[in-house]
Structures are given as C-alpha cells and as structure tokens.
Design a protein around this motif. Structure first.
Motif, mmCIF file in Angstrom:
data_model
loop_
_atom_site.group_PDB
_atom_site.id
_atom_site.type_symbol
_atom_site.label_atom_id
_atom_site.label_comp_id
_atom_site.label_asym_id
_atom_site.label_seq_id
_atom_site.Cartn_x
_atom_site.Cartn_y
_atom_site.Cartn_z
ATOM 1 N N SER A 1 6.291 4.133 19.750
ATOM 2 C CA SER A 1 5.601 2.967 19.194
ATOM 3 C C SER A 1 5.919 1.706 19.983
ATOM 4 C CB SER A 1 5.966 2.771 17.726
ATOM 5 O OG SER A 1 7.361 2.633 17.619
ATOM 6 N N ASN A 2 6.940 1.789 20.841
ATOM 7 C CA ASN A 2 7.253 0.638 21.693
ATOM 8 C C ASN A 2 6.745 0.793 23.117
ATOM 9 O OD1 ASN A 2 8.719 -0.895 19.790
ATOM 10 N ND2 ASN A 2 10.423 0.536 20.017
ATOM 11 N N CYS A 3 6.203 1.960 23.415
ATOM 12 C CA CYS A 3 5.825 2.237 24.812
ATOM 13 C C CYS A 3 4.378 1.876 25.080
ATOM 14 C CB CYS A 3 6.050 3.710 25.139
ATOM 15 S SG CYS A 3 7.757 4.225 25.043
ATOM 16 N N TYR A 4 4.071 0.642 24.922
ATOM 17 C CA TYR A 4 2.661 0.279 25.005
ATOM 18 C C TYR A 4 2.157 0.171 26.437
ATOM 19 C CZ TYR A 4 4.716 -4.375 25.379
ATOM 20 O OH TYR A 4 5.478 -5.432 25.752
ATOM 21 N N LYS A 5 3.087 0.203 27.412
ATOM 22 C CA LYS A 5 2.628 0.167 28.798
ATOM 23 C C LYS A 5 2.537 1.555 29.411
ATOM 24 C CE LYS A 5 4.542 -4.262 30.281
ATOM 25 N NZ LYS A 5 5.653 -4.842 31.054
ATOM 26 N N LEU A 6 2.823 2.546 28.626
ATOM 27 C CA LEU A 6 2.963 3.899 29.176
ATOM 28 C C LEU A 6 1.676 4.406 29.810
ATOM 29 C CD1 LEU A 6 5.470 5.686 29.187
ATOM 30 C CD2 LEU A 6 4.483 6.959 27.290
ATOM 31 N N GLN A 7 1.808 4.919 31.032
ATOM 32 C CA GLN A 7 0.649 5.476 31.718
ATOM 33 C C GLN A 7 0.757 6.984 31.894
ATOM 34 O OE1 GLN A 7 -0.370 3.469 35.336
ATOM 35 N NE2 GLN A 7 0.009 1.451 34.460
ATOM 36 N N ILE A 8 1.995 7.468 32.035
ATOM 37 C CA ILE A 8 2.183 8.897 32.241
ATOM 38 C C ILE A 8 3.127 9.413 31.163
ATOM 39 C CG2 ILE A 8 3.034 10.670 33.820
ATOM 40 C CD1 ILE A 8 2.431 8.813 36.123
ATOM 41 N N PHE A 9 2.719 10.439 30.450
ATOM 42 C CA PHE A 9 3.544 10.979 29.369
ATOM 43 C C PHE A 9 3.498 12.488 29.409
ATOM 44 C CE2 PHE A 9 6.081 10.964 25.818
ATOM 45 C CZ PHE A 9 5.521 11.508 24.676
ATOM 46 N N TRP A 10 4.701 13.095 29.586
ATOM 47 C CA TRP A 10 4.818 14.550 29.541
ATOM 48 C C TRP A 10 5.679 14.880 28.330
ATOM 49 C CZ3 TRP A 10 5.827 17.154 34.952
ATOM 50 C CH2 TRP A 10 4.852 16.723 35.857
ATOM 51 N N VAL A 11 5.262 15.878 27.574
ATOM 52 C CA VAL A 11 5.962 16.116 26.313
ATOM 53 C C VAL A 11 5.816 17.587 25.904
ATOM 54 C CG1 VAL A 11 3.982 15.595 24.802
ATOM 55 C CG2 VAL A 11 6.303 15.068 24.017
ATOM 56 N N LEU A 12 6.668 18.032 25.008
ATOM 57 C CA LEU A 12 6.558 19.381 24.458
ATOM 58 C C LEU A 12 5.732 19.345 23.178
ATOM 59 C CD1 LEU A 12 10.157 20.868 24.765
ATOM 60 C CD2 LEU A 12 8.104 21.646 25.941
ATOM 61 N N LEU B 1 -2.644 4.825 28.686
ATOM 62 C CA LEU B 1 -2.298 6.181 29.150
ATOM 63 C C LEU B 1 -3.316 6.710 30.148
ATOM 64 C CD1 LEU B 1 0.102 8.043 28.468
ATOM 65 C CD2 LEU B 1 -1.484 9.386 27.097
ATOM 66 N N ARG B 2 -2.787 7.164 31.310
ATOM 67 C CA ARG B 2 -3.651 7.744 32.333
ATOM 68 C C ARG B 2 -3.475 9.246 32.423
ATOM 69 N NH1 ARG B 2 -4.671 2.927 32.258
ATOM 70 N NH2 ARG B 2 -4.900 1.556 34.055
ATOM 71 N N GLU B 3 -2.241 9.693 32.201
ATOM 72 C CA GLU B 3 -1.962 11.118 32.376
ATOM 73 C C GLU B 3 -1.134 11.649 31.216
ATOM 74 O OE1 GLU B 3 -0.401 12.436 36.190
ATOM 75 O OE2 GLU B 3 0.886 13.877 35.164
ATOM 76 N N LEU B 4 -1.598 12.724 30.604
ATOM 77 C CA LEU B 4 -0.879 13.377 29.514
ATOM 78 C C LEU B 4 -0.697 14.849 29.825
ATOM 79 C CD1 LEU B 4 0.232 13.369 26.561
ATOM 80 C CD2 LEU B 4 -2.076 14.000 25.835
ATOM 81 N N ARG B 5 0.537 15.334 29.633
ATOM 82 C CA ARG B 5 0.763 16.781 29.738
ATOM 83 C C ARG B 5 1.527 17.234 28.513
ATOM 84 N NH1 ARG B 5 1.717 18.438 36.095
ATOM 85 N NH2 ARG B 5 0.444 16.769 36.933
ATOM 86 N N VAL B 6 0.957 18.197 27.803
ATOM 87 C CA VAL B 6 1.591 18.752 26.608
ATOM 88 C C VAL B 6 1.935 20.203 26.893
ATOM 89 C CG1 VAL B 6 1.327 19.221 24.150
ATOM 90 C CG2 VAL B 6 0.218 17.215 25.150
ATOM 91 N N PHE B 7 3.232 20.495 26.986
ATOM 92 C CA PHE B 7 3.700 21.838 27.335
ATOM 93 C C PHE B 7 4.094 22.609 26.076
ATOM 94 C CE2 PHE B 7 3.770 21.489 31.870
ATOM 95 C CZ PHE B 7 3.981 20.158 32.140
#
Lengths: 639, 165
Positions: free
Chosen positions: A374-385, A403-409
C-alpha cells in the motif's frame, strides 16, 4: 530490477534483422535463399543479379586495412559518425549500404550480440568485427530451463573464449545466457583481458567457486559480477576473500543464486572498500543480522537482494528499520529467500521509493503483503508468489498504478490442485494497472472474460504469458476453450511481441494469432491446437516471428513444410513431442541447406519411434556443429 | 484431428489423467518397461518418467526456481546427485546422477549399461548371488554394502560407489 531490464533487452530479438551475412533472407522473404547467401570465401551463385545490392564480405587481412579508395577522408568521417550508432539493428542496416560502409561499420562495432552461439563461428565473427569491447552470447534454447533438453547438449563458451583471447585483447564486457562455462574458461578470461570490467552470467552452468576465485583475484578493473539463476558448484573456495586488498571498482555484485556459504566477514570488508557499489544481491546463506552489518556499510545502494531475511542463532535484535531508512537511494529490493514475515516491517521506509520489488521467493499472505504494497505507489516491476492470493493482487491493483511488469509464480507447481489465484486477480490487475506492459501469470483456473478484459484495459501490453497449469483447461465458468481470450489479446494489444498460451486451445486460437499477431516475435505453445492447420496459421501469418517453441501439440510434417519461406528469418524453432517424423525433418533439411536441423533423443530412450522426440533447428553460416553429443542427430541436406 | 479431446468433460479439478485422449502423444514416449513391484510404490520422484499426474517440464517453472521451491517434490526433482562410480578392472571413473533413478534395479540397469556388464541387480538383491559387490561410501566415510537400506536413505547418504569383483 536492473537484471530484468537487461534480460529484457537481451531477449528482445536481433531487432528483427537477420544475422551477419544472411542478408537476402530479409530482403526477399518469399524465396528460398540458399543460393543467394554470400559468405567470405564462398561464391555467390544464381542470384548474382540481385547481389549488387548485397555486399560481398571482403576478407580483411590481419594487418591494418589499406584503403585504395580516394575518399579515405570520407571513410574516416564515416567511422567517427558510426561510433555513435549503438543499436545493432541500425548498424546492420548501415552495413548494407555499400562496401565502404560495411567496412567502416565492422571497424566501429564495439558491442557484438550473438543470439545463437551456433549461428556463426567465433572465427567468422572476429574476422569481421575487429574492435569489439563487449560480447553478448546466448546458447541453449529456453526450453532447456524446463529439463526438456538432456544435459551436455552444447553451448560451450570455451571455443569463443579461446578465439577472443587473442582477437579482442581489449575486451571489457562479457554477458552469457544459457551457456556452459568452465572454471578453466573463467581463469583464461581473467588472465587474457587486463581491462576486463563486467561479467554477467545468466542461466549458465559448468563452473564453481574455483572459477569465481580467478575472476575475483585477477580482474583488477572489475565493476560488475552478476550471477543470475546460474548454477555454481561449491568447490569450498572462499572466493569473496580473493578480491584484492584496497579499494575496488565494484559497482554491482549479484550472487543470490550461489548456493555456497559466504565468508561474511570478508564480504563486509569488501563492501566497506567498494565505494562505488550500487547493486548488491546476497544469497540465502546471509542472515538478516549479517545483512544489517552490510547495509550500514553501504547506504548508497540502489539495488539490494536481502539474502535469507531470517535470523540465525546469535543474531542480535537490531534496528533493521533504521538500516533501511538510511538507504535513501534504494529503488530495487529482492531476496527474502527464507523470510520471517515478522521482519517485513523493516522495509517500510523504502517502499515509497521502490520501483522494483521481488517477493517471488517469499511465502507471504495477502495480509502480510498489504501494509507493504500500500506504500509502493511508484512500483513498476513486481514479482511475487501466488501465496498472496487474488486478494493480494487486488491490493497491488489498488496502489501500483505505475506497474509495468508483473510476474506471479506458483508456490505449488502442480496440476490438479486448488490454486490461490484466478481470473479474479487478473481482472483486478487489468483494472488497476493500466500501464502494464509485461505479465507472467501462473494459475489453475481462468476465464476468457478476464483475459479479454486485460486485452482492453492494458493496451500497452508487449508481453503476455499466461500459464494455466492444468493441461487443456477450459474457461472454468463457461466451459469454452480459451481461444477467445487469447484472440482478444492479439487483436487488442497492438504492441504485443511475446506471447505464451495455455489452457484448452483449438486451431481457432492459432488463426487469431496468425491474423492479428503481426508483431509477435516469440511464441510459446504447449498442449494446444487440433491439427497442422493451427501451426500453419502461425507460420503463414506472423512475419516477425523469431522464436517459436512448441511442445506436446499435434502438429506434423505438413505444418512444418508451411514455414519454409520463413525459417531463415528466425532465431530458432523448437518442437518437442509433436507429430513430426524423421522423414518430415529430413525434407526440411534438404530444402534448407543453411538450417541446422537437430533431432534430439532423450537418454535411455531405446524405442525408435516414427515420431521425432525433439526437433531443434536454427539458421547457421557454419553448417552442422562439431561438438554435438551422441544423442543429437544433425540431419544433412544431402540426405 | 484431435476432436476426441474436446468431447471429454474436463472439469477444473481432476484427480486422474488430465487431457484424456490427448495423452496419446504422451504415452508413446519414455516408458520404462521393467518396473519392479517395490519400486512402483516408491515415493521417490523421477525426473524423466511419466508418472500418472506429472509431465517433464510442466508447469514451465524453470529448474532454478524449482530448486528453491517450497514443494519438496519439486526440489527433489531438480537436485542433482552426482556420485563417482568405479568398477574394479575398469580404467575410467564414471559419474551418475542418483536422483535420476527410481530405485535399485533402475540404478543397476544404468550401471550395467555404463560398464557393459551383468549381474549388478542380482548383487543388490542378494550379496552372495553374483560376482559383484557394489559398495558405497556414506557421509561418515564408511563403506557399506549397497542394497540394504531403503532407496531414499541410500541416495541421501551415498557419496561414491564402487563395484568390487
């Protein structure tokens, strides 16, 4: 993450232009170009009438080139201008203008990109390009990452290095992807290039900490040592201690994939004497206590991989929050390999500045994620499980508007299980993150509606990779195949260059791809399609297709034939467990003498099927390679 | 045309073989014919064989990530357990990946192929029945007769193998 951007640049294809000498392939796509390819030393044949537009490469003598042309001044000017031309696509185009431009370009190209190490030989490359400072070299095809290729297939760095050691004494930078590298290679590299500055090894294997020790100790100018998803065997060498005493030039030290224990005291001293260090990614053997001691020595870091993010016995209770708060320049955070979620609040101070966050090794819940994201308002790349579930993705969508890139593993990469993320998460992301350019999404169930929504909400999508883990899964609400969803993606996402499909797909899906996917360069297909027609749609419809990887799909020889007009434009074609026969592959080999057609068997496979297990084929100026292992059969043009 | 695949009711949660008729493509390859009864029930995962619900390289999570997986099975699948194998009288040492074998008889077959000999599987079942004595060095440095302990225990502790005559 820097490395991800670099990886993206690396995987962007050769700017849609063919390799060094296969000019006519791009100039005249409908013709079989075997006759028209010119190469040093060989004669041009029947297409000599058109070869006036194709410069014949002139063998350049070893000594300094003596120009007989009166406009030597012009050539010098040209060389100076060409120094500013960095894009290899532009350079390839410039080299086609005339002989003089070809020569000038060859003399001024300082970064050499080889997308397939077998497409051209080291000798040919170094003969043409004399003054290379940086090399990018790629080896195995991507499906090797999934154990679809037996080990020891090839892609050895040694032959390249042995030629470059003498040809490019001023070499500064080497970037290898999916290559096999030995300790001896690393030793030779360290000893051959006195000004060596940057080594990046991505998805490589074959060496150990012995090799790293050579690099550390001998490369006095080393700025970058990045090991990314690379296997490093433990030789029980303390390579961190091998860096020389005194101040180092290190700017980037990434070793999160190195599984061995690290001498943390030596690492602390190294960090303390590396004032230029901006990127540091630790491995899982570094505890949070050790991380603290490193961070307070390097508050200037911009990229940090936190190591295990859990404490060891003996780690005191430290003020981790202030350590993070001191890192005012931190924009990229990763690691969290064995996370104790209680420590997560320590990263609050940096959230607002983060542009890149990699939680893909952190088994955290939506509740644990929310206060962070909720604080990561500048986030562009996020990889997560996917442990964060649809709810976690909704939280991402609510905040991360950039957000530009999302990867959900997947935390549990099995079929036939209940999955924590679904079309709900995808829909939420599509609605909240309108600037999305790249997505990789593993799930167990999906709907066409959500995929269609994403195609409409995220017009900037360039990379769409959806992996519905159950094979042949239908839209779980309507029971339909997933054709319409993927069809909408190719139709609506006008910038799409990379696509990976999954779920139950009929030939219809492929007709959409062929009809609308005009910019698609990379296509990954698994367990999809009904018949040859599916593949034909793609091969006939996608003019920009460079990399095609297919497994377990019912495409056969007739489909393979339909791509003859295009294969010379491609980096490679991979087809495993399809319906190709030996005869069908032989026909391709006969029709296309400049393709290397490899048929790969798995070890232990005694049965000689009518079907080919794996076909891997690629254009090459060199003909069949000489280092093929016995489980690889290279089909020859002469039968 | 694979119409059969579309006619089957494929619900989202299945315990059996997914895909139904399309498995024709999968069935034909890499079937090991000799599976001894006790090993068919072994829980040890094998990378190459098509078990009922597992396909090589699917889902496409790269092996690096699988190695770090939270799922024990994924990790076992990708760990490489290379050990050196020597045979009395053979001039060269060989290396094999124990993790790639499902059990003792699978290992025996591989060793027999590697050294071009017969009798290793008998030796593993009953030490006196063959001219070979396969022994292994365990983590403590002791040399033990191979074949006594359960397979999983064996691959965890074996550091090198020697086939004595």
């Amino acid at each position: 993450m820097h490395h991800d951007l670099a990886l993206q640049q690396m995987s962007e294809d050769d700017d849609r232009s063919p390799p060094l000498d296969l000019r006519c392939a791009s100039i005249n796509k409908t013709r079989n170009c075997s006759g028209g390819i010119s190469a040093s030393g060989s004669s041009t044949s029947s297409s000599s009438s058109s070869s006036s537009s194709i410069p014949v490469p002139v063998p350049i003598p070893i000594t300094e080139y003596q120009s007989p042309y009166p406009d030597q001044v012009l050539e010098n000017v040209l060389e100076n201008v060409l120094h500013f031309l960095t894009s290899r696509r532009d350079r390839n185009a410039a080299s086609l203008v005339c002989k003089s431009w070809w020569r000038a370009e060859a003399m001024t190209r300082s970064e050499l990109f080889i997308g397939n190490c077998y497409a051209v030989s080291p000798h040919r490359a170094t003969r043409r390009f004399r003054r290379v400072r940086a090399l990018v070299l790629k080896g195995k095809p991507r499906f090797a990452d999934f154990n679809l290729m037996p080990p020891d297939w090839g892609a050895h760095f040694t032959p390249w290095l042995s030629v470059m050691a003498t040809a490019y004494p001023l070499l500064e930078k080497v970037c290898l992807k999916r290559m096999s590298v030995t300790d001896e290679d690393l030793q030779l590299l360290a000893e051959s290039f006195s000004g060596f500055k940057e080594l990046m090894l991505v998805c490589c294997e074959g060496f150990g900490t012995n090799g790293l020790a050579f690099i550390a100790s001998k490369c006095r100018q080393l700025r970058v040592l990045d090991l990314i998803e690379t296997e490093v065997t433990e030789d029980e060498v303390d390579w961190i201690s091998c860096f020389p005493e005194g101040e180092t030039c290190l700017e980037s030290l990434i070793f999160d994939c190195v599984e061995c224990a690290i001498n943390s005291e030596a690492l602390e001293k190294l960090v303390a004497r590396s004032p230029s260090l901006k990127k540091l990614r630790l491995n899982r053997n570094v505890s949070i206590g050790q991380l603290y001691r490193l961070m307070i020595k390097a508050p200037q870091l911009t990229h940090l991989g936190t190591g295990s993010f859990s404490s060891l016995e003996g780690d005191p209770e430290l003020d981790y929050v202030s350590a993070f708060a001191a890192c005012k320049s931190l924009v990229c955070l990763s690691g969290f390999r064995e996370i104790i979620p209680d420590y997560l609040p320590a990263i609050y101070p940096v959230c607002a500045n983060l542009t890149s966050l990699n939680f893909s090794y952190a088994n955290i819940t939506a509740e644990q994620l929310k206060p962070i994201i909720s604080n990561c308002y500048k986030l562009q790349i996020f990889w997560v499980l996917d442990s964060i579930c649809d709810e976690g993705l909704q939280a991402v969508a609510a905040t991360c508007k950039e957000l530009r890139e999302l990867r959900v593993f997947p935390i549990n990469a099995q079929e036939d299980v209940e999955g924590p993320v679904s079309e709900i998460g995808l829909q939420a992301i599509s609605e909240g993150c309108r600037k999305l350019q790249s997505i990789l999404y593993f799930c167990q169930r999906m709907t066409n509606a959500a995929v269609i929504a994403m195609s409409k909400n995220c017009p900037d999508l360039e990379v769409f990779r959806l992996c519905i883990m159950g094979r042949h899964r239908r839209d779980h609400v309507t029971g339909e195949p997933m054709d319409e969803g993927f069809g909408a993606i190719v139709m609506n996402c006008k910038k799409l260059t990379r696509l990976a499909v999954s779920g139950l797909l009929t030939d219809r899906a492929f007709s959409y791809i062929g009809k609308y996917g005009k910019l698609v360069r990379t296509l990954s297909v698994a367990f999809a399609g009904d018949s040859d027609t599916g593949l034909k749609y793609v091969l006939e419809g996608c003019p920009r297709l460079q990399k095609l990887e297919i497994r377990d799909s019912p495409f056969g020889d007739a489909a393979l034939q339909s791509g003859l007009h295009h294969y010379y434009n491609m980096r490679f074609l991979w087809m495993s467990s399809c319906r190709l026969t030996h005869r069908g592959c032989h026909e391709i080999a006969r029709a296309m003498p400049r393709m290397v057609v490899e048929v790969i068997r798995f070890e232990g496979e005694e049965v000689i099927d009518e079907y080919v297990e794996t076909l891997y084929m690629y254009r090459s100026l060199e003909g069949p390679r000489h280092d093929a292992p016995e489980f690889v059969t290279i089909l020859r043009a002469d039968g | 045309m694979e119409k059969q695949g579309l006619e089957l009711e494929i619900t989202e949660l299945r315990l059996g073989l997914p895909g139904g008729g399309d498995n024709k493509i999968n069935e034909k390859k890499r079937v090991f014919s000799d599976i001894s009864a006790d090993e068919a029930n072994a829980t040890n995962d094998d990378r190459k064989i098509h078990t009922k619900s597992q396909v090589v390289g699917w889902p496409p999570v790269c092996s690096y990530r699988k190695k770090n997986s939270f799922n024990e099975k994924d990790r076992l699948e990708t760990s490489k357990m290379y050990v050196k194998v020597s045979m009395d009288g053979a001039p060269f040492l060989r290396k094999i990946d124990l993790g790639m074998h499902k059990g003792y008889s699978d290992l025996a077959m591989a060793l027999e192929k590697l050294f071009g000999c017969f009798g290793i599987s008998e030796a593993l079942k009953d030490a006196d029945s063959s001219e070979f004595s396969p022994i292994y060095e365990d983590r403590d440095g002791d040399w033990m007769l191979a074949g006594d302990v359960p397979w999983e225990m064996f691959i965890e502790s074996c550091k090198r193998l020697r086939i004595m005559k």
